[in-house]
Design a protein around this motif. Structure first.
Motif, short mmCIF file in Angstrom:
data_model
loop_
_atom_site.label_atom_id
_atom_site.label_comp_id
_atom_site.label_asym_id
_atom_site.label_seq_id
_atom_site.Cartn_x
_atom_site.Cartn_y
_atom_site.Cartn_z
N GLU B 30 0.81 -1.21 0.00
CA GLU B 30 0.00 0.00 0.00
C GLU B 30 0.85 1.26 0.00
O GLU B 30 0.33 2.36 0.18
N GLY B 31 2.17 1.10 -0.13
CA GLY B 31 2.99 2.28 -0.36
C GLY B 31 3.90 2.71 0.78
O GLY B 31 4.44 3.81 0.74
N LEU B 32 4.09 1.86 1.78
CA LEU B 32 5.04 2.20 2.85
C LEU B 32 6.43 2.29 2.23
O LEU B 32 6.85 1.40 1.50
N SER B 33 7.15 3.37 2.52
CA SER B 33 8.43 3.57 1.84
C SER B 33 9.54 2.80 2.53
O SER B 33 9.41 2.37 3.68
N LYS B 34 10.63 2.63 1.80
CA LYS B 34 11.79 1.89 2.32
C LYS B 34 12.30 2.53 3.61
O LYS B 34 12.57 1.84 4.60
N ALA B 35 12.40 3.86 3.59
CA ALA B 35 12.94 4.56 4.76
C ALA B 35 12.03 4.37 5.97
O ALA B 35 12.50 4.09 7.07
N ASP B 36 10.70 4.50 5.76
CA ASP B 36 9.76 4.35 6.87
C ASP B 36 9.78 2.95 7.44
O ASP B 36 9.76 2.75 8.65
N LEU B 37 9.85 1.96 6.53
CA LEU B 37 9.88 0.57 6.97
C LEU B 37 11.12 0.32 7.81
O LEU B 37 11.05 -0.32 8.87
N ALA B 38 12.25 0.86 7.38
CA ALA B 38 13.49 0.65 8.11
C ALA B 38 13.45 1.35 9.46
O ALA B 38 13.85 0.78 10.48
N ARG B 39 12.93 2.56 9.49
CA ARG B 39 12.94 3.35 10.72
C ARG B 39 11.97 2.77 11.75
O ARG B 39 12.31 2.53 12.88
N ALA B 40 10.75 2.49 11.30
CA ALA B 40 9.72 2.09 12.25
C ALA B 40 9.82 0.62 12.64
O ALA B 40 9.55 0.24 13.77
N ASN B 41 10.21 -0.24 11.71
CA ASN B 41 10.08 -1.67 11.98
C ASN B 41 11.38 -2.46 11.90
O ASN B 41 11.40 -3.65 12.13
N GLY B 42 12.46 -1.77 11.52
CA GLY B 42 13.74 -2.46 11.45
C GLY B 42 13.82 -3.49 10.36
O GLY B 42 14.65 -4.39 10.41
N HIS B 43 12.95 -3.39 9.38
CA HIS B 43 13.03 -4.31 8.24
C HIS B 43 13.54 -3.55 7.02
O HIS B 43 13.30 -2.36 6.88
N ILE B 44 14.26 -4.28 6.16
CA ILE B 44 14.82 -3.64 4.97
C ILE B 44 14.00 -4.07 3.76
O ILE B 44 13.81 -5.26 3.53
N LEU B 45 13.56 -3.08 3.00
CA LEU B 45 12.83 -3.38 1.77
C LEU B 45 13.85 -3.62 0.66
O LEU B 45 14.52 -2.70 0.21
N GLY B 46 13.99 -4.87 0.26
CA GLY B 46 15.00 -5.22 -0.74
C GLY B 46 14.50 -4.98 -2.15
O GLY B 46 15.16 -4.35 -2.97
N LEU B 47 13.31 -5.49 -2.44
CA LEU B 47 12.73 -5.32 -3.77
C LEU B 47 11.28 -4.89 -3.61
O LEU B 47 10.56 -5.42 -2.78
N ASN B 48 10.88 -3.91 -4.40
CA ASN B 48 9.57 -3.32 -4.24
C ASN B 48 8.82 -3.38 -5.56
O ASN B 48 9.12 -2.66 -6.49
N ASN B 49 7.88 -4.30 -5.65
CA ASN B 49 6.99 -4.40 -6.80
C ASN B 49 7.73 -4.43 -8.13
O ASN B 49 7.62 -3.53 -8.95
N ILE B 50 8.50 -5.49 -8.33
CA ILE B 50 9.29 -5.62 -9.55
C ILE B 50 8.49 -6.38 -10.60
O ILE B 50 8.01 -7.48 -10.34
N ASN B 51 8.33 -5.78 -11.76
CA ASN B 51 7.70 -6.44 -12.90
C ASN B 51 8.61 -6.27 -14.11
O ASN B 51 8.82 -5.15 -14.57
N ILE B 52 9.16 -7.37 -14.58
CA ILE B 52 10.01 -7.30 -15.77
C ILE B 52 9.69 -8.51 -16.62
O ILE B 52 9.53 -9.61 -16.09
N SER B 53 9.57 -8.33 -17.93
CA SER B 53 9.56 -9.53 -18.75
C SER B 53 10.80 -9.50 -19.63
O SER B 53 11.05 -8.55 -20.37
N MET B 54 11.59 -10.53 -19.45
CA MET B 54 12.86 -10.60 -20.15
C MET B 54 12.68 -11.57 -21.31
O MET B 54 12.28 -12.71 -21.12
N SER B 55 12.97 -11.10 -22.53
CA SER B 55 12.73 -11.96 -23.68
C SER B 55 13.85 -12.98 -23.85
O SER B 55 14.99 -12.73 -23.48
N ALA B 56 13.47 -14.12 -24.42
CA ALA B 56 14.44 -15.19 -24.65
C ALA B 56 15.48 -14.73 -25.66
O ALA B 56 15.18 -13.99 -26.59
N GLY B 57 16.72 -15.16 -25.46
CA GLY B 57 17.77 -14.90 -26.42
C GLY B 57 18.30 -13.49 -26.43
O GLY B 57 19.03 -13.10 -27.33
N LYS B 58 17.92 -12.68 -25.44
CA LYS B 58 18.38 -11.29 -25.39
C LYS B 58 19.23 -11.07 -24.15
O LYS B 58 19.17 -11.83 -23.19
#
Lengths: 295, 379
Positions: B30-58
């Motif tokens: 829902e949009g909690l930022s990396k900085a807020d997550l780290a400050r408030a909860n001590g968790h590190i946001l490593g990857l945030n909503n990654i969508n990639i389609s990688m084509s074959a042979g490229k």
């Protein structure tokens, strides 16, 4: 104010009851199971006697030759071989050949047994990290508990002789090999482990192809420590009927024979140096194969 | 194994490092930022909503500075790191749902990885390192050796096969790493900052070698780097990560000419644009003209090459032609200069001028065409 200077202790009568109860049950245990425990360790006793017979009854030139050969195979250095042969000749000339052979056979047996048990234990300790803390504590106890203390029940159960001596030596000597096997595996480069995972290694493949070979120099240091500690125990083991150089030292202490003490003492040192140089050189040779692995 | 199925679909991938990542995944969605997550909860946001389609042979480049999550991302593709949520589809199967055994088979047969610090086995010789993947897979020793030697030869290490890694230079060690990956004959090649530890000249050599190999092998390559030049040189497509989120994805032309934000603009500022921007991205598409006597410029040439060709001829503009000589569009020195200008502001200003004063531009074109005596043919 008396209570401030006298630590409150349990009732002496109560403590006495506890001590008596434990001692009594141990004595009962000895009476009931003594024979079966002795029978259980009988094969071990046969092996120890057999080993001792092999080294102490074999023609001495053969023993010297065999040890020189082992030194050469492990170290590939003439200086090490010369040191081994020289030390053995010195021991022989001083009239300590038979005793030295008995000591060597016991230390050899205890070391082989410690490695056979200790390395798998070290691997398990590494794999199950959550029990690691408990195991560390047990190892600490094994290493710091005065040997006489655990010799009491051992002697009660098994009497005196080779087997209790062997057990005492193993208890004292096994911690380093367990610890350093675990440490060696832990020190393996993370990226190399990641590579092993990335190429689809199973646990067994990772252990045999990557972790153990890379941990080998550290494990060799552990084996070296185990040998040294086993040798350090031979005098104490002689108190419970182990023959060899340790017994001579014990006699020397009892009768204040300074020369006998120091000659036997140096013979133990000589044997220690033989074992040490051979195992160290072997460890170094393993390390040279991988060169700058720890850069 | 069908190479055509070697495309990689990454969908809604999240990774939170910490004790109980599940607890925060909803708020992060829902949009909690990396900085807020780290400050408030001590968790590190490593990857945030990654969508990639990688084509074959490229070659898909993932770029970002350290801490941007690029190494975390590549380790999700062979699941060296477990995601908090999301899916990765390769060959119709979701990697995330595989059992341990399936995953092992997948890693053995479908992927091969090259590491930043090489990840070679120091106690094994070059050839034994190269055949490691095959050995793990259970290929018999003689076959391993045969395949391994072919790749040792291919990466130019023939004669070094019985050496140990520590006897080789960094560049040679990484060749061993590459040979190990290639001998596995996997359709997906994961390269984690593979060349970052090498010095610049060797790095360029290795890039050339990779491009040569790729033109023949056509593998799906995921290449992680923090070096924009490297990304532009190798990448068919480029994804730029920052703080675990995708900032921009597209091909090199797209990123150089239309940086999505200031962050990327700063990134691309110091790049030698002439070497990477291709003439196709700058030209006016063909409308109604014949090529005439204007100098012909090959489609796909870089601006550097085109500018040189135009300067050497006595024309101000040229015709961009396809491989078979079909005219695709025209490009002027003015357009090239505008595209080469390093500062984004200047460039957009130039573009505005061009758009706003189309007539002038046309007149310019006409005059230059007149000078060349090709006016009637061009318009």
């Amino acid at each position: 104010m008396d209570w401030l200077f006298k630590f409150p202790q349990l009732e002496p009568e109560f403590l006495l009851v506890i001590k008596r109860a434990i001692d009594g049950s141990l004595r009962n245990l000895t009476r009931v199971y003594g024979d079966s425990i002795e029978n259980f360790f009988y094969p071990l006793q046969r092996v120890l006697i057999f080993l001792e017979d092999v080294v102490s009854r074999a023609p001495w030139p053969l023993v010297v030759l065999a040890l020189a050969l082992i030194a050469w195979i492990a170290a590939r250095k003439w200086s090490v071989v010369a040191g081994v042969v020289g030390t053995l000749i010195a021991i022989g000339l001083l009239g300590l050949w038979q005793d030295a052979m008995k000591t060597i056979s016991l230390v050899f047996a205890a070391t082989v047994f410690s490695i056979a048990i200790g390395m798998p234990l070290g691997i398990l300790m590494n794999r199950f990290k959550h029990v690691g803390g408990v195991v560390q504590t047990v190892l600490d106890v094994m290493q710091t508990m005065p040997p006489f203390v655990y010799l009491i029940p051992v002697v009660m159960l098994l009497g005196i002789g080779r087997v209790p001596g062997f057990i005492a030596v193993v208890i004292y000597a096994i911690p380093p090999i367990i610890r350093l096997t675990d440490l060696g595996i832990r020190l393996v480069d993370k990226e190399v482990l990641e590579a092993a995972d990335a190429y689809g290694c199973s646990r067994g493949q990772k252990l045999w192809k990557v972790q153990l070979p890379l941990a080998m120099p550290t494990i060799m240091a552990g084996i070296n420590q185990t040998i040294m500690m086993a040798l350090g125990m031979v005098v104490i083991a002689s108190m419970i009927g182990v023959q060899g150089l340790g017994l001579n030292v014990l006699q020397a202490i009892a009768n204040q024979y300074f020369t006998q003490g120091i000659l036997n003492g140096f013979a133990i040192v000589g044997i220690a140096i033989i074992f040490d140089r051979i195992s160290q050189a072997y460890g170094h040779r393993l390390q040279r194969h991988q060169g700058a692995a720890h850069e | 194994m069908n190479r055509n199925d070697a495309s990689i679909e990454i969908r809604d991938l999240y990774k939170i490092f910490g004790r109980s990542p599940e607890r925060y995944i909803e708020s992060v969605r829902e949009g909690l930022s990396k900085a807020d997550l780290a400050r408030a909860n001590g968790h590190i946001l490593g990857l945030n909503n990654i969508n990639i389609s990688m084509s074959a042979g490229k070659i898909q480049v993932v770029m970002g500075l350290s801490g941007s999550g690029k190494s975390t991302l590549i380790r999700h593709i062979n699941r060296l790191i477990e995601p908090t949520s999301g899916s990765i589809i390769i060959d119709g199967r979701n990697i995330i749902e595989m059992s341990e055994l399936e995953l092992r088979e997948f890693r053995r047969n479908k992927t091969a990885m090259v590491f930043q610090r090489f990840g070679l086995l120091p106690h094994r010789t070059v050839i034994d390192n190269v055949t490691f993947g095959l050995e793990v897979r259970g290929v018999e020793a003689a076959k391993c050796r045969q395949i391994g030697m072919r790749w040792v030869d291919r990466v130019g290490l023939l004669g070094f096969e019985t050496r140990y890694p520590h006897e080789l230079s960094g560049g040679m060690q990484q060749r061993v790493g590459l040979a190990r990956a290639l001998s596995n004959d996997a359709s997906i090649l994961l390269m984690d900052e593979a060349y970052s530890a090498l010095d610049p000249l060797i790095r360029t050599d290795m890039q050339t070698m990779l491009l040569e190999l790729q033109s023949e092998l056509k593998k799906t390559i995921v290449f992680i780097t923090h070096d924009l030049d490297e990304a532009l040189r190798l990448g068919d497509r480029i994804v730029i990560l920052r703080d675990g989120s995708i900032v921009q994805q597209g091909d090199s032309q797209n990123i150089l000419l239309n940086p999505a934000d200031d962050y990327i603009a700063r990134f691309v500022k110091d790049v030698n644009r002439g070497r990477f921007i291709r003439v196709d991205a700058v030209m006016d598409p063909a409308t109604r003209f014949e090529s005439g006597s204007l100098p012909q410029l090959k489609s796909g040439s870089t601006l550097e090459v085109v500018a040189k060709a135009l300067t050497d001829s006595c024309y101000d503009m040229g015709v961009v032609t396809s491989e078979n000589g079909q005219p695709l569009g025209v490009v002027s020195l003015r357009q090239i200069t505008a595209a080469l200008s390093a500062s984004a502001e200047e460039r957009s200003a130039a573009e505005a001028r061009q758009r706003g004063d189309k007539r002038t531009t046309d007149r310019c074109r006409q005059s230059s065409s007149t000078a060349s005596g090709a006016m009637e043919k061009l318009l």
